[in-house]
Design a protein around this motif. Structure first.
Motif, mmCIF file in Angstrom:
data_model
loop_
_atom_site.group_PDB
_atom_site.id
_atom_site.type_symbol
_atom_site.label_atom_id
_atom_site.label_comp_id
_atom_site.label_asym_id
_atom_site.label_seq_id
_atom_site.Cartn_x
_atom_site.Cartn_y
_atom_site.Cartn_z
ATOM 1 N N ILE A 157 6.292 -2.613 -7.390
ATOM 2 C CA ILE A 157 5.284 -1.626 -7.275
ATOM 3 C C ILE A 157 4.105 -2.192 -6.512
ATOM 4 O O ILE A 157 3.499 -1.152 -5.771
ATOM 5 C CB ILE A 157 4.971 -1.521 -8.859
ATOM 6 C CG1 ILE A 157 5.878 -0.688 -9.739
ATOM 7 C CG2 ILE A 157 3.452 -0.643 -8.834
ATOM 8 C CD1 ILE A 157 5.525 -0.431 -10.971
ATOM 9 N N ASN A 201 2.152 -0.233 -3.499
ATOM 10 C CA ASN A 201 0.787 -0.126 -3.446
ATOM 11 C C ASN A 201 0.102 -0.914 -2.097
ATOM 12 O O ASN A 201 -0.639 -0.009 -1.504
ATOM 13 C CB ASN A 201 -0.099 -0.966 -4.619
ATOM 14 C CG ASN A 201 0.178 -0.201 -5.803
ATOM 15 O OD1 ASN A 201 0.581 1.247 -5.730
ATOM 16 N ND2 ASN A 201 0.180 -0.972 -7.040
ATOM 17 N N LEU A 205 1.055 1.629 0.543
ATOM 18 C CA LEU A 205 -0.036 2.593 0.523
ATOM 19 C C LEU A 205 -1.316 2.420 1.027
ATOM 20 O O LEU A 205 -1.875 3.026 1.982
ATOM 21 C CB LEU A 205 0.015 3.251 -1.070
ATOM 22 C CG LEU A 205 0.768 4.410 -1.631
ATOM 23 C CD1 LEU A 205 0.516 4.658 -2.870
ATOM 24 C CD2 LEU A 205 0.354 5.548 -0.677
ATOM 25 N N ILE A 265 8.291 3.961 -0.124
ATOM 26 C CA ILE A 265 7.959 4.334 -1.251
ATOM 27 C C ILE A 265 8.931 4.556 -2.198
ATOM 28 O O ILE A 265 8.991 3.976 -3.390
ATOM 29 C CB ILE A 265 6.345 4.926 -1.336
ATOM 30 C CG1 ILE A 265 5.349 4.368 -0.141
ATOM 31 C CG2 ILE A 265 5.951 4.986 -2.829
ATOM 32 C CD1 ILE A 265 4.364 5.083 -0.146
ATOM 33 N N LEU A 266 9.469 5.741 -2.142
ATOM 34 C CA LEU A 266 10.461 6.376 -2.971
ATOM 35 C C LEU A 266 11.460 5.186 -3.334
ATOM 36 O O LEU A 266 11.883 4.765 -4.446
ATOM 37 C CB LEU A 266 11.178 7.314 -2.428
ATOM 38 C CG LEU A 266 11.916 8.188 -3.041
ATOM 39 C CD1 LEU A 266 11.364 8.780 -4.541
ATOM 40 C CD2 LEU A 266 12.723 9.367 -2.517
ATOM 41 N N SER A 291 10.077 2.154 -5.537
ATOM 42 C CA SER A 291 9.705 2.820 -6.983
ATOM 43 C C SER A 291 10.868 3.156 -7.840
ATOM 44 O O SER A 291 11.079 2.552 -8.815
ATOM 45 C CB SER A 291 8.885 4.095 -6.868
ATOM 46 O OG SER A 291 9.341 4.963 -6.371
ATOM 47 N N LEU A 292 12.018 3.696 -7.315
ATOM 48 C CA LEU A 292 13.075 3.734 -7.802
ATOM 49 C C LEU A 292 13.850 2.370 -8.179
ATOM 50 O O LEU A 292 14.245 2.303 -9.141
ATOM 51 C CB LEU A 292 14.217 4.495 -6.940
ATOM 52 C CG LEU A 292 13.892 6.117 -6.870
ATOM 53 C CD1 LEU A 292 14.999 6.814 -5.977
ATOM 54 C CD2 LEU A 292 14.088 6.656 -8.479
ATOM 55 N N ASP A 297 11.707 0.909 -11.035
ATOM 56 C CA ASP A 297 12.332 1.724 -12.174
ATOM 57 C C ASP A 297 13.660 1.156 -12.431
ATOM 58 O O ASP A 297 13.714 0.618 -13.966
ATOM 59 C CB ASP A 297 12.409 3.192 -12.127
ATOM 60 C CG ASP A 297 11.040 3.856 -12.284
ATOM 61 O OD1 ASP A 297 9.947 3.029 -12.200
ATOM 62 O OD2 ASP A 297 10.932 4.943 -12.010
#
Lengths: 349, 276
Positions: B196, B200, B203, B251-252, B255-256, B259
């Motif tokens: 994560i 960040n 981003l 990013i996708l 993040s997947l 998770d």
């Protein structure tokens, strides 16, 4: 009341710490403001005179105290580049940034509560799957890119608003609000997606508990149980998240303002950074920090209102809980496990 | 019982793998030179030789996105590395030893943590100036508190456990206990946090470069490409869409992956507990 007071004291201490750190770091690097204002060709006498005038020859701590007391009375010093008081420069920009942030915040709540509960209700059905996949993708969109896409689709293709056609709130407050709608949406979308995901999982976790069965057995309908019983409990991690988000959005609005050409705090901050206009940068940063802290306090107070148990638990404060844990090995871990959602939220970030 | 498939991990892993290949290819091969301008190809649409089309100077967008995302990868990876390294060291020391240093450091940490990381990075950049290395430094420092907090929490949890006491009885020193006995156990929490954090960082870097205070030319950057594309948004949407979609995919994917790894790591630790 004591709870609130305790929170307020913590906030004041944090604020003083932040202001001290900011002042210290800018003091270390900023160089001599007098040279900056007069240029390199100024005579030493004039420099010395200006230094005395600005109070620069006093020791560091004295200057910090002077600056801080001036700051809390609303005197933010004066800008190097424009030679005008900082408060006059940023005073009328603060409402713009705040309006943008709060509109985005409202949008997040309006989008995420119904959708979060709805997806939890339909968990693992097709509609839930579809929403969650879309949600996951939206979560990955950087806010400023969301802004660019919104400009393209709604501004340039559908012509619902004029990109760059910002109207000041002083001339027409209705047009001001309507112009801010799409920037607020861009700011809100990715965070709303995260909020939906969080609320969904927290509603699902609550729905397993015994009191839900009791509520059903008393004859409540699914919606009644969801909105009156489950949502109330599921709100707590959600509010933690909203508090953190609000803080991030105040900072995030700096970028969004740039995308939509809104002359808020962000633009001034950026030009001041480019011009090395440190009093302005310092003032804006501490203002934003102040807003963030106020948000945190409000969140803490809302906690206490929603769930009185937290008030008691928090009254001991997390730190004294830790101290307790150190003393009694037996209770170790219990208190941490009481707050599983705090950890989820941290991970989400 | 058949183990349910961890789709997050699979899909996230594939997206990340594809994006990594895409970015790393940019080191030694791009279809065209990312900086060659061709007046005849201004705003050209997608074609066989230029799959993403060309920008306002007629530069090939695919090549530019490739080199730009490479910068993003570089900045994000180093940022996370700095943040994790200092975060782990600070978190380990404060969590393990406690005492007055812990109190002071954690107070400062709380203060910094209350601060949005992009704002913190802005402060650093305004102090040190912009440019790629300063962005890395600024973001790295901005990320230290969040990692320190996580690691400290884990250390507090583990240092009281029986196996640590027995390790100490067996003669292990503090450093050995900290880094060989406790640190590996924090992995389950640290890995998702690192993933994560990577997001960040991507981003924040893109945001700062978009504002013009991040990576400076001639280093290419996805964020700056987006800000350059904005005036031509209607005429050549591909100029903005190409870097934007690449950003989203990066990013996708992460993040997947985060998770998925969280899910599978917690499933693993549950299994281990069951075996005891």
């Amino acid at each position: 009341m004591r709870y609130t007071l305790q929170k307020l004291t913590t906030m004041l201490i944090t604020l003083v710490t932040i202001s001290f750190l900011v002042f210290l770091s800018f003091h270390l690097i900023a160089g001599d403001p007098a040279t900056k204002m007069l240029g390199t060709e100024a005579t030493p006498e004039r420099l010395a005179a200006l230094r005395t005038e600005m109070g620069l020859d006093a020791p560091f701590l004295v200057r910090y105290v002077r600056w801080f007391t001036a700051f809390i009375t609303g005197d933010f010093g004066s800008s190097y580049s424009y030679n005008m008081p900082v408060s006059a420069m940023i005073g009328d920009k603060v409402p713009i940034t705040l309006t943008l942030t709060f509109m985005a915040f409202l949008l997040i709540i309006l989008l995420s509560i119904p959708l979060g509960v709805y997806t939890a209700k339909k968990a693992n059905r097709l509609i839930d799957r579809i929403i969650m996949v879309v949600n996951q993708i939206i979560m990955a969109v950087p806010p400023f890119f969301a802004g660019i896409i919104l400009t393209l689709v709604f501004g340039l293709i559908l012509r619902l608003f004029t990109p760059g056609g910002y109207v000041s709130y002083k001339t027409d407050s209705l047009k001001f609000i309507t112009y801010l709608f799409f920037p607020a949406l861009a700011l809100a979308l990715p965070k709303a997606a995260m909020a939906i995901k969080l609320l969904r999982s927290s509603v699902l976790a609550e729905a397993r508990l015994d009191y839900v069965r009791t509520a059903y057995s008393k004859g409540n309908s699914t919606n009644q149980v969801l909105y009156r019983h489950v949502l109330k409990n599921a709100m707590i991690p959600f509010i933690t998240f909203l508090g953190m988000t609000l803080a991030e959005m105040i900072a995030g609005s700096i970028i969004i303002e740039q995308v939509f050409g809104i002359p808020g705090l962000g633009r001034i901050l950026l030009t001041s950074i480019a011009n090395r206009d440190y009093p302005v940068v310092m003032a804006i940063i501490i203002l934003i920090a102040f807003m963030v802290l106020v948000v945190n306090i409000v969140v803490d107070i809302i906690y206490g209102l929603i769930d009185p148990r937290i008030k008691q638990r928090d009254f001991l404060s997390l730190r004294s809980l830790e101290r307790k844990q150190r003393k009694s090995k037996a209770s170790f871990g219990k208190n941490v496990e009481k707050m599983p959602f705090f950890r989820t939220v941290k991970r989400l970030r | 019982m058949k183990k349910p498939k961890n789709y997050n991990l699979i899909i996230g892993g594939s997206i990340t793998a594809i994006m990594l290949i895409f970015m790393l290819t940019g080191i030694f091969f791009t279809p065209h030179d990312p900086n060659t301008m061709d007046g005849g190809l201004k705003f050209a649409g997608a074609s066989f030789t230029h799959p993403f089309g060309n920008d306002n100077f007629g530069r090939d967008l695919l090549s530019r996105v490739m080199t730009g995302s490479l910068t993003t990868l570089y900045v994000a990876a180093l940022t996370v590395l700095i943040g994790t390294f200092f975060g782990v060291v600070i978190g380990a020391l404060t969590g393990y030893f406690g005492g007055i240093i812990d109190e002071v450091l954690m107070r400062i940490n709380d203060t910094v943590f209350a601060f949005p990381s992009i704002l913190l990075a802005l402060v650093f950049v305004s102090i040190f100036g912009s440019g790629r290395n300063n962005v890395i430094l600024a973001l790295g420092i901005a990320f230290v508190p969040s990692f320190a907090r996580i690691v400290r929490g884990e250390f507090l949890k583990y240092k009281k456990m029986d196996y640590i006491t027995s390790a100490r009885l067996a003669g292990a020193g503090n450093l050995r206990i900290m880094f060989f006995h406790i640190l590996p156990n924090t992995f389950t929490v640290l890995l998702p946090a690192v993933l994560i954090g990577f997001n960040n960082a991507v981003l924040a870097e893109a945001g700062m470069s978009y504002l013009g205070i991040g990576v400076q030319p001639p280093d290419p950057s996805l964020g700056r490409m987006l800000s350059e594309a904005q005036p031509f948004l209607f005429r050549a949407p591909a100029m903005a869409l190409a870097p934007g979609i690449v950003l989203i995919l990066i990013i996708l994917g992460f993040s997947l992956l985060s998770d998925g790894s969280m899910k599978s790591l917690s499933a693993q630790s549950l299994q281990n507990r069951g075996n005891k």
